[in-house]
Design a protein around this motif. Structure first.
Motif, short mmCIF file in Angstrom:
data_model
loop_
_atom_site.label_atom_id
_atom_site.label_comp_id
_atom_site.label_asym_id
_atom_site.label_seq_id
_atom_site.Cartn_x
_atom_site.Cartn_y
_atom_site.Cartn_z
N ALA A 1 4.50 -1.99 4.20
CA ALA A 1 4.54 -0.27 3.93
C ALA A 1 3.73 0.20 2.67
O ALA A 1 3.14 1.09 2.96
CB ALA A 1 6.09 -0.09 3.81
N SER B 100 0.06 -0.66 3.31
CA SER B 100 -0.53 0.33 4.29
C SER B 100 -0.94 1.66 3.86
O SER B 100 -2.02 2.32 4.21
CB SER B 100 0.50 0.51 5.61
OG SER B 100 0.53 -0.73 6.67
N GLN B 101 -0.19 2.23 2.87
CA GLN B 101 -0.29 3.43 2.02
C GLN B 101 -1.51 3.46 0.96
O GLN B 101 -2.04 4.31 0.43
CB GLN B 101 0.81 3.93 1.70
CG GLN B 101 2.05 4.36 2.59
CD GLN B 101 3.25 4.73 1.82
OE1 GLN B 101 3.36 5.78 1.19
NE2 GLN B 101 4.21 3.84 2.13
N ASP B 102 -1.55 2.14 0.30
CA ASP B 102 -2.57 2.01 -0.56
C ASP B 102 -3.22 0.54 -0.71
O ASP B 102 -2.89 -0.18 -1.43
CB ASP B 102 -1.70 2.21 -2.08
CG ASP B 102 -2.62 2.02 -3.24
OD1 ASP B 102 -3.85 2.17 -3.16
OD2 ASP B 102 -2.07 1.78 -4.59
N ARG C 236 0.68 1.01 -4.75
CA ARG C 236 0.48 -0.59 -4.54
C ARG C 236 0.87 -1.32 -6.09
O ARG C 236 1.21 -2.26 -6.01
CB ARG C 236 -0.79 -1.07 -3.99
CG ARG C 236 -0.68 -2.62 -3.62
CD ARG C 236 -1.98 -3.10 -2.98
NE ARG C 236 -1.98 -4.56 -2.67
CZ ARG C 236 -2.47 -5.25 -1.69
NH1 ARG C 236 -3.43 -4.33 -1.16
NH2 ARG C 236 -2.41 -6.49 -1.87
#
Length: 362
Positions: free
Chosen positions: A229, A232-234, A241
């Motif tokens: 999760a 996936s965002q960073d 992250r």
């Protein structure tokens, strides 16, 4: 079997978690479109146990596989060993679609991934992590690297695998200490992201320590879900992250000061998490009772909260060589509660040194 997807657009991949994943691995290889020649990188601990078995599995799926075995331990994560693997890849005639498989713990995964990222500017890479630490940490997220004499993981890349296969049956040969070191990173996920998961670890300590199948599958899958999760965002650590580095700033200093031999990574992270919780309390970000919960869980899962063989001055100097230090300012990930953290680069020197002093055993 549990499947966790890492959503990165065209670079998305799946993590397969379960007991006995031979058929899933072979089916993946058959549909992947790889060139026939492949390299299986392992080490002197894992290779004798599982190397020939995995080689036969991959050969049955249509690959011509050669094994490259490196000495076990952090000292293999270096440019000299990497050069030997490049030579092996060239001599074997690997091309741009030839896969490199990493069978082992975090050292093997980081090293093989670094080779895959840089050989011919990038070839397919598949992670087959065999240690609990590698399963919940280094095999997920696409950070690959080798060490330099002046610091850990300073030479590396962001390079995503094509897939990760975590066959939990391979953990039956893990020494107890290797289980405990993986639990250091697992505790971290509860601290940074999921208070319920932290409570699960508190309430199921015996099942967690003995790797009972239901508990093991849940804690590994949940750890991977949290990391997936965040990644996936960073993907390239521009912001969010960084929370995955909780405990790591002090941990890397401890590892360096003890020559990467006294403490394995999860043990150093455990001490670093206790240190970061201490800093958080000193800055008024965290109630003291929350820091006490962190220390209790670390100790209950057979991990240290203090280090031997370190000095405050040396550790403090080391943190400025950490790759999370930008413009001379150290980015600390600090707790605001169980399950929530923030990043700060304005922690006073005396606060850091006080926390470091408390982490050194006399």
């Amino acid at each position: 079997m549990r499947e966790v997807k890492v959503d990165l657009g065209e670079k998305s991949y799946s993590i397969y978690i379960g007991y006995g994943l031979e058929e899933e691995l072979q089916a993946f290889v058959r549909r992947a479109g790889f060139s026939p020649k492949a390299l299986l990188v392992t080490d002197t601990n894992v290779g004798p146990l599982y190397g020939s078995k995995v080689k036969k599995l991959l050969q049955a799926a249509g690959l011509q596989v050669e094994i490259a075995q490196v000495p076990a331990g952090e000292s293999s994560k270096c440019l000299a060993v990497a050069e030997g693997l490049y030579t092996k890849a060239i001599e074997l005639g690997l091309d741009r679609k030839s896969p490199i498989f990493a069978l082992g713990g975090g050292v093997v995964g980081d090293l093989a991934g670094f080779i895959a990222a840089t050989y011919m500017r990038g070839v397919p890479f598949v992670q087959l992590p065999t240690s609990l630490l590698a399963q919940v940490d280094s095999s997920v997220g696409g950070k690959v690297a080798v060490n330099h004499a002046l610091g850990k993981n300073l030479i590396g890349a962001f390079y995503q695998p094509k897939a990760v296969f975590m066959d939990l049956a391979l953990m039956k040969t893990l020494p107890k200490r290797e289980i405990y070191t993986g639990l250091g990173e697992i505790i971290k996920y509860g601290i940074i992201y999921d208070a319920e998961f932290f409570a699960f670890l508190e309430q199921n300590q015996q099942a967690v320590l003995s790797l009972e199948p239901e508990a093991a599958t849940h804690m590994i899958a949940r750890s991977c879900e949290i990391k997936a999760a965040v990644v996936s965002q960073d993907e390239q650590e521009a912001g969010l992250r960084r929370i995955l580095n909780f405990g790591h700033t002090m941990a890397h200093a401890i590892e360096k000061e003890t020559g990467y031999v006294r403490y394995n990574h999860g043990e150093a992270v455990a001490i670093g998490m206790a240190g970061a919780a201490d800093i958080s309390v000193q800055l008024g970000l965290l109630p003291a009772d929350a820091a006490a919960r962190v220390n209790r869980l670390i100790a209950a899962l057979h991990l240290p909260v203090q280090a031997e063989g370190c000095t405050v001055e040396a550790m403090y100097k080391d943190i400025f060589h950490d790759k999370k230090t930008v413009g001379g300012k150290v980015n600390w990930v600090l707790m605001t509660g169980i399950g929530t953290v923030i990043s700060r680069n304005d922690v006073p020197e005396e606060v850091v040194k006080r926390a470091m002093a408390a982490r050194i055993s006399r």
